[in-house]
Design an enzyme around this catalytic site. Structure first.
Site, PDB file in Angstrom:
ATOM      1  N   ARG A  72       0.683  -1.335   0.256  1.00  0.00           N
ATOM      2  CA  ARG A  72       0.139  -0.119  -0.045  1.00  0.00           C
ATOM      3  C   ARG A  72       0.955   1.246  -0.020  1.00  0.00           C
ATOM      4  O   ARG A  72       0.315   2.236  -0.713  1.00  0.00           O
ATOM      5  CB  ARG A  72      -1.060  -0.008   1.176  1.00  0.00           C
ATOM      6  CG  ARG A  72      -2.035  -0.887   1.066  1.00  0.00           C
ATOM      7  CD  ARG A  72      -2.984  -0.865   2.603  1.00  0.00           C
ATOM      8  NE  ARG A  72      -3.543   0.215   2.303  1.00  0.00           N
ATOM      9  CZ  ARG A  72      -4.405   0.961   3.527  1.00  0.00           C
ATOM     10  NH1 ARG A  72      -4.276   0.138   4.462  1.00  0.00           N
ATOM     11  NH2 ARG A  72      -5.132   2.083   3.285  1.00  0.00           N
ATOM     12  N   VAL A 105      -4.516   8.122   5.368  1.00  0.00           N
ATOM     13  CA  VAL A 105      -3.310   7.632   5.993  1.00  0.00           C
ATOM     14  C   VAL A 105      -2.206   7.802   4.913  1.00  0.00           C
ATOM     15  O   VAL A 105      -1.133   7.382   5.266  1.00  0.00           O
ATOM     16  CB  VAL A 105      -3.212   6.175   6.607  1.00  0.00           C
ATOM     17  CG1 VAL A 105      -4.368   5.761   7.530  1.00  0.00           C
ATOM     18  CG2 VAL A 105      -3.712   5.323   5.136  1.00  0.00           C
ATOM     19  N   ASP A 106      -2.443   8.746   3.897  1.00  0.00           N
ATOM     20  CA  ASP A 106      -1.490   8.844   2.878  1.00  0.00           C
ATOM     21  C   ASP A 106      -0.717  10.512   3.311  1.00  0.00           C
ATOM     22  O   ASP A 106      -1.200  10.846   4.381  1.00  0.00           O
ATOM     23  CB  ASP A 106      -1.884   9.048   1.367  1.00  0.00           C
ATOM     24  CG  ASP A 106      -3.176  10.011   1.372  1.00  0.00           C
ATOM     25  OD1 ASP A 106      -2.839  11.214   1.719  1.00  0.00           O
ATOM     26  OD2 ASP A 106      -4.288   9.654   1.238  1.00  0.00           O
ATOM     27  N   HIS A 121      -6.209   8.880  11.734  1.00  0.00           N
ATOM     28  CA  HIS A 121      -6.474   7.344  11.760  1.00  0.00           C
ATOM     29  C   HIS A 121      -4.917   6.836  11.426  1.00  0.00           C
ATOM     30  O   HIS A 121      -4.523   5.829  10.961  1.00  0.00           O
ATOM     31  CB  HIS A 121      -7.053   7.043  10.367  1.00  0.00           C
ATOM     32  CG  HIS A 121      -8.582   7.178  10.725  1.00  0.00           C
ATOM     33  ND1 HIS A 121      -9.602   7.272   9.872  1.00  0.00           N
ATOM     34  CD2 HIS A 121      -9.217   7.071  11.951  1.00  0.00           C
ATOM     35  CE1 HIS A 121     -10.740   7.376  10.412  1.00  0.00           C
ATOM     36  NE2 HIS A 121     -10.647   7.466  11.696  1.00  0.00           N
ATOM     37  N   ASN A 224     -19.068  17.413  -1.749  1.00  0.00           N
ATOM     38  CA  ASN A 224     -19.069  15.751  -1.775  1.00  0.00           C
ATOM     39  C   ASN A 224     -19.709  15.336  -2.797  1.00  0.00           C
ATOM     40  O   ASN A 224     -20.791  16.137  -3.081  1.00  0.00           O
ATOM     41  CB  ASN A 224     -19.445  15.023  -0.604  1.00  0.00           C
ATOM     42  CG  ASN A 224     -18.967  13.593  -0.678  1.00  0.00           C
ATOM     43  OD1 ASN A 224     -19.393  12.834  -1.430  1.00  0.00           O
ATOM     44  ND2 ASN A 224     -18.448  13.083   0.598  1.00  0.00           N
ATOM     45  N   ALA A 242     -13.270  17.244  -4.875  1.00  0.00           N
ATOM     46  CA  ALA A 242     -12.460  18.218  -4.184  1.00  0.00           C
ATOM     47  C   ALA A 242     -11.739  19.005  -5.375  1.00  0.00           C
ATOM     48  O   ALA A 242     -11.385  19.986  -5.343  1.00  0.00           O
ATOM     49  CB  ALA A 242     -11.625  17.242  -3.242  1.00  0.00           C
TER      50      ALA A 242
END
Length: 260
Positions: A72, A105-106, A121, A224, A242
């Site tokens: 990942r 989480v990037d 997270h 969104n 976005a």
């Protein structure tokens, strides 16, 4: 609201003293980063997420779990920030005070120029040891690196205590990092405008952040493509992605162009 950006959104953002930008998986998906369950592809598709994203799974088979997270991390390293990430960096530089809070989480916010990002997270790029949570370092992933799908990889050992190093993400059954959650709640409770972008609004406790801002009188602006449970707390709902909406919002607020 439809996809048209209300004129007052730009004015509200421009006039705000304290801004919180709260992002979810949608903004990273526009850069080609799969969502958590979408990353169970290829040879990894035979695994259940519960086998790969719990402390129990890591202790049972650390090589398997570390291998998936290394895969990942390599995929994220090849992704590039999109115009949405770059627009958020401009907002953070333009607003008198702006806190970026993400469920992702990037590291795409950081690579786009945002600073002091609160990762609710955790992060694929912040491994730590299992014994004392010592921060750990690992080799950067080259742009051409492609770890074999499904190949277990032994995790490194902590340089301080020799314990196994684990991914620095929040797994199922784990609490959010206390410092990060506290900082996010405090920022939301003190902001004038909260901009929520690309989040489903169903993953708690992170999904409570926009509601906290709304309850103290801040204006919540949601971006969104689809309706979410956050529609009811947002004063302005903009249907769009976005990368499309945020550059327009920056242009409306400060007449600044975002590189696309």
């Amino acid at each position: 609201m439809d996809s048209a950006l209300p004129r007052e959104a730009g004015q509200l953002l421009r006039d705000a003293r304290r801004v919180v930008v709260f992002t979810g998986a949608g903004i990273s998906a526009e850069s080609g980063v799969p969502t958590f369950r979408d990353d169970l592809t290829g040879l990894w598709a035979r695994f259940d997420p519960q086998r790969l994203a719990t402390a129990e799974a890591f202790h049972a088979d650390p090589d398997l779990v570390w291998g998936w997270y290394e895969w990942r991390r390599a995929r994220v390293s090849r992704a590039e920030p999109n115009a949405g990430h770059r627009a958020i960096s401009i907002i953070q530089n333009r607003a008198p005070e702006c806190t970026v809070v993400t469920q992702n989480v990037d590291d795409l916010h950081e690579r786009a120029g945002s600073h002091k990002v609160i990762h609710l997270h955790g992060s694929l790029f912040a491994p730590r040891c299992v014994a004392a949570a010592h921060p750990a370092a690992f080799a950067p992933v080259s742009g051409n690196a492609t770890p074999d799908e499904g190949r277990p990889v032994p995790p490194p050992r902590c340089a301080s205590c020799a314990a196994l190093v684990r991914p620095g993400v929040v797994w199922f059954g784990e609490a959010l990092p206390e410092a990060a959650l506290t900082a996010a709640v405090e920022a939301a409770a003190e902001c004038d405008v909260l901009l929520t972008v690309g989040t489903s609004g169903v993953v708690y406790p992170a999904a409570e952040i926009p509601g906290i801002a709304a309850r103290v009188g801040a204006t919540v602006i949601q971006v969104n493509p689809e309706p979410t449970p956050l529609d009811r707390v947002a004063a302005i709902n903009v249907r769009g992605t976005a990368a499309h909406v945020l550059p327009a919002l920056v242009a409306s607020a400060w007449q600044e162009t975002v590189e696309t």
